[in-house]
Write a protein that holds these residues in place. Structure first.
Motif, mmCIF file in Angstrom:
data_model
loop_
_atom_site.group_PDB
_atom_site.id
_atom_site.type_symbol
_atom_site.label_atom_id
_atom_site.label_comp_id
_atom_site.label_asym_id
_atom_site.label_seq_id
_atom_site.Cartn_x
_atom_site.Cartn_y
_atom_site.Cartn_z
ATOM 1 N N PRO A 25 0.818 -1.214 0.000
ATOM 2 C CA PRO A 25 0.000 0.000 0.000
ATOM 3 C C PRO A 25 0.852 1.265 0.000
ATOM 4 O O PRO A 25 1.968 1.282 0.519
ATOM 5 N N LEU A 26 0.309 2.316 -0.601
ATOM 6 C CA LEU A 26 1.002 3.610 -0.603
ATOM 7 C C LEU A 26 0.990 4.187 0.802
ATOM 8 O O LEU A 26 0.057 3.979 1.566
ATOM 9 N N GLY A 27 2.038 4.921 1.130
ATOM 10 C CA GLY A 27 2.122 5.532 2.447
ATOM 11 C C GLY A 27 3.053 6.721 2.431
ATOM 12 O O GLY A 27 3.554 7.128 1.374
ATOM 13 N N THR A 28 3.295 7.287 3.593
ATOM 14 C CA THR A 28 4.243 8.385 3.754
ATOM 15 C C THR A 28 5.113 8.104 4.967
ATOM 16 O O THR A 28 4.725 7.382 5.883
ATOM 17 N N LEU A 29 6.289 8.691 4.963
ATOM 18 C CA LEU A 29 7.213 8.553 6.084
ATOM 19 C C LEU A 29 6.862 9.564 7.166
ATOM 20 O O LEU A 29 6.311 10.630 6.871
ATOM 21 N N PRO A 30 7.215 9.274 8.424
ATOM 22 C CA PRO A 30 7.021 10.272 9.474
ATOM 23 C C PRO A 30 7.836 11.530 9.162
ATOM 24 O O PRO A 30 8.968 11.449 8.675
ATOM 25 N N LEU A 31 7.252 12.684 9.432
ATOM 26 C CA LEU A 31 7.944 13.953 9.194
ATOM 27 C C LEU A 31 9.147 14.063 10.105
ATOM 28 O O LEU A 31 9.141 13.557 11.228
ATOM 29 N N GLY A 32 10.192 14.734 9.623
ATOM 30 C CA GLY A 32 11.353 14.982 10.462
ATOM 31 C C GLY A 32 12.664 14.793 9.730
ATOM 32 O O GLY A 32 12.703 14.513 8.535
ATOM 33 N N ARG A 33 13.752 14.942 10.470
ATOM 34 C CA ARG A 33 15.108 14.835 9.933
ATOM 35 C C ARG A 33 15.587 13.392 9.987
ATOM 36 O O ARG A 33 15.444 12.715 10.996
ATOM 37 N N TYR A 34 16.153 12.934 8.883
ATOM 38 C CA TYR A 34 16.764 11.607 8.777
ATOM 39 C C TYR A 34 18.263 11.807 8.571
ATOM 40 O O TYR A 34 18.680 12.401 7.578
ATOM 41 N N ASP A 69 15.232 20.068 -3.023
ATOM 42 C CA ASP A 69 14.060 19.318 -2.583
ATOM 43 C C ASP A 69 13.565 18.382 -3.675
ATOM 44 O O ASP A 69 14.004 18.449 -4.819
ATOM 45 N N GLY A 70 12.652 17.494 -3.302
ATOM 46 C CA GLY A 70 12.118 16.537 -4.260
ATOM 47 C C GLY A 70 10.981 15.744 -3.654
ATOM 48 O O GLY A 70 10.407 16.127 -2.633
ATOM 49 N N THR A 71 10.683 14.609 -4.275
ATOM 50 C CA THR A 71 9.599 13.750 -3.815
ATOM 51 C C THR A 71 10.075 12.306 -3.706
ATOM 52 O O THR A 71 11.087 11.917 -4.297
ATOM 53 N N TYR A 72 9.317 11.521 -2.957
ATOM 54 C CA TYR A 72 9.591 10.090 -2.820
ATOM 55 C C TYR A 72 8.274 9.330 -2.903
ATOM 56 O O TYR A 72 7.197 9.907 -2.767
ATOM 57 N N LEU A 73 8.375 8.028 -3.107
ATOM 58 C CA LEU A 73 7.214 7.147 -3.157
ATOM 59 C C LEU A 73 7.451 6.015 -2.166
ATOM 60 O O LEU A 73 8.489 5.342 -2.227
ATOM 61 N N LEU A 74 6.517 5.820 -1.243
ATOM 62 C CA LEU A 74 6.592 4.720 -0.284
ATOM 63 C C LEU A 74 5.493 3.724 -0.623
ATOM 64 O O LEU A 74 4.308 4.055 -0.607
ATOM 65 N N THR A 75 5.883 2.495 -0.984
ATOM 66 C CA THR A 75 4.934 1.415 -1.225
ATOM 67 C C THR A 75 5.347 0.251 -0.345
ATOM 68 O O THR A 75 6.446 -0.285 -0.495
ATOM 69 N N GLY A 76 4.483 -0.120 0.585
ATOM 70 C CA GLY A 76 4.844 -1.161 1.549
ATOM 71 C C GLY A 76 6.019 -0.677 2.377
ATOM 72 O O GLY A 76 5.931 0.355 3.028
ATOM 73 N N ASP A 77 7.129 -1.399 2.319
ATOM 74 C CA ASP A 77 8.336 -0.998 3.042
ATOM 75 C C ASP A 77 9.420 -0.470 2.112
ATOM 76 O O ASP A 77 10.552 -0.265 2.533
ATOM 77 N N PHE A 91 15.477 2.714 -0.646
ATOM 78 C CA PHE A 91 15.612 2.317 0.742
ATOM 79 C C PHE A 91 14.562 1.268 1.080
ATOM 80 O O PHE A 91 13.522 1.189 0.431
ATOM 81 N N GLU A 92 14.836 0.497 2.118
ATOM 82 C CA GLU A 92 13.849 -0.417 2.685
ATOM 83 C C GLU A 92 13.593 0.027 4.113
ATOM 84 O O GLU A 92 14.531 0.236 4.889
ATOM 85 N N ARG A 93 12.329 0.193 4.457
ATOM 86 C CA ARG A 93 11.993 0.592 5.826
ATOM 87 C C ARG A 93 12.212 -0.622 6.712
ATOM 88 O O ARG A 93 11.608 -1.670 6.518
ATOM 89 N N SER A 94 13.084 -0.476 7.705
ATOM 90 C CA SER A 94 13.409 -1.611 8.569
ATOM 91 C C SER A 94 12.989 -1.364 10.014
ATOM 92 O O SER A 94 13.415 -2.071 10.906
#
Length: 120
Positions: A25-34, A69-77, A91-94
């Motif tokens: 599923p599509l999603g978004t990352l938590p806001l903040g500094r990485y 700046d730019g954009t990203y796409l989060l699908t699943g992890d 990246f893979e969300r771990s």
């Protein structure tokens, strides 16, 4: 009458030919500094920051970095940066705060980015 079916088949063929497929599923990352880092060793620091390798998730699917700046796409992890200076980075969300870089080779292949808090 056959036009809608043709359009659907054409779109499906386009997705298949690019190799694109939904990884979840599509999603978004938590806001903040990485902040991005490499693993350290037992004799020294637990991790080694990578200079200049940081980004801020600023809203929905947008990020900002020292290079622009730019954009990203989060699908699943799976996270793929789709526009801007990080375009093509994968990246893979771990975990809830951790992203592991998956498109690098060599020593940089162990890079991970950790959400450290709000945007600075």
């Amino acid at each position: 009458m056959f036009r809608p079916i043709f359009c659907i088949l054409l779109a499906a063929g386009a997705v298949a030919s690019t190799g694109a497929q939904a990884a979840g599923p599509l999603g978004t990352l938590p806001l903040g500094r990485y902040l991005c880092e490499l693993p350290g060793d037992a004799a020294g620091l637990a991790s080694k920051p990578v200079p200049g390798a940081w980004f801020d998730v600023i809203n929905a699917s947008s990020y900002d970095s020292e290079r622009g700046d730019g954009t990203y796409l989060l699908t699943g992890d799976e996270v793929v940066f789709t526009r801007g200076p990080m375009r093509g980075a994968r990246f893979e969300r771990s975990g809830a705060r951790t992203l592991k870089r998956t498109d690098l080779i060599g020593p940089q292949a162990k890079m991970r980015c950790v959400r450290t808090g709000p945007k600075r």
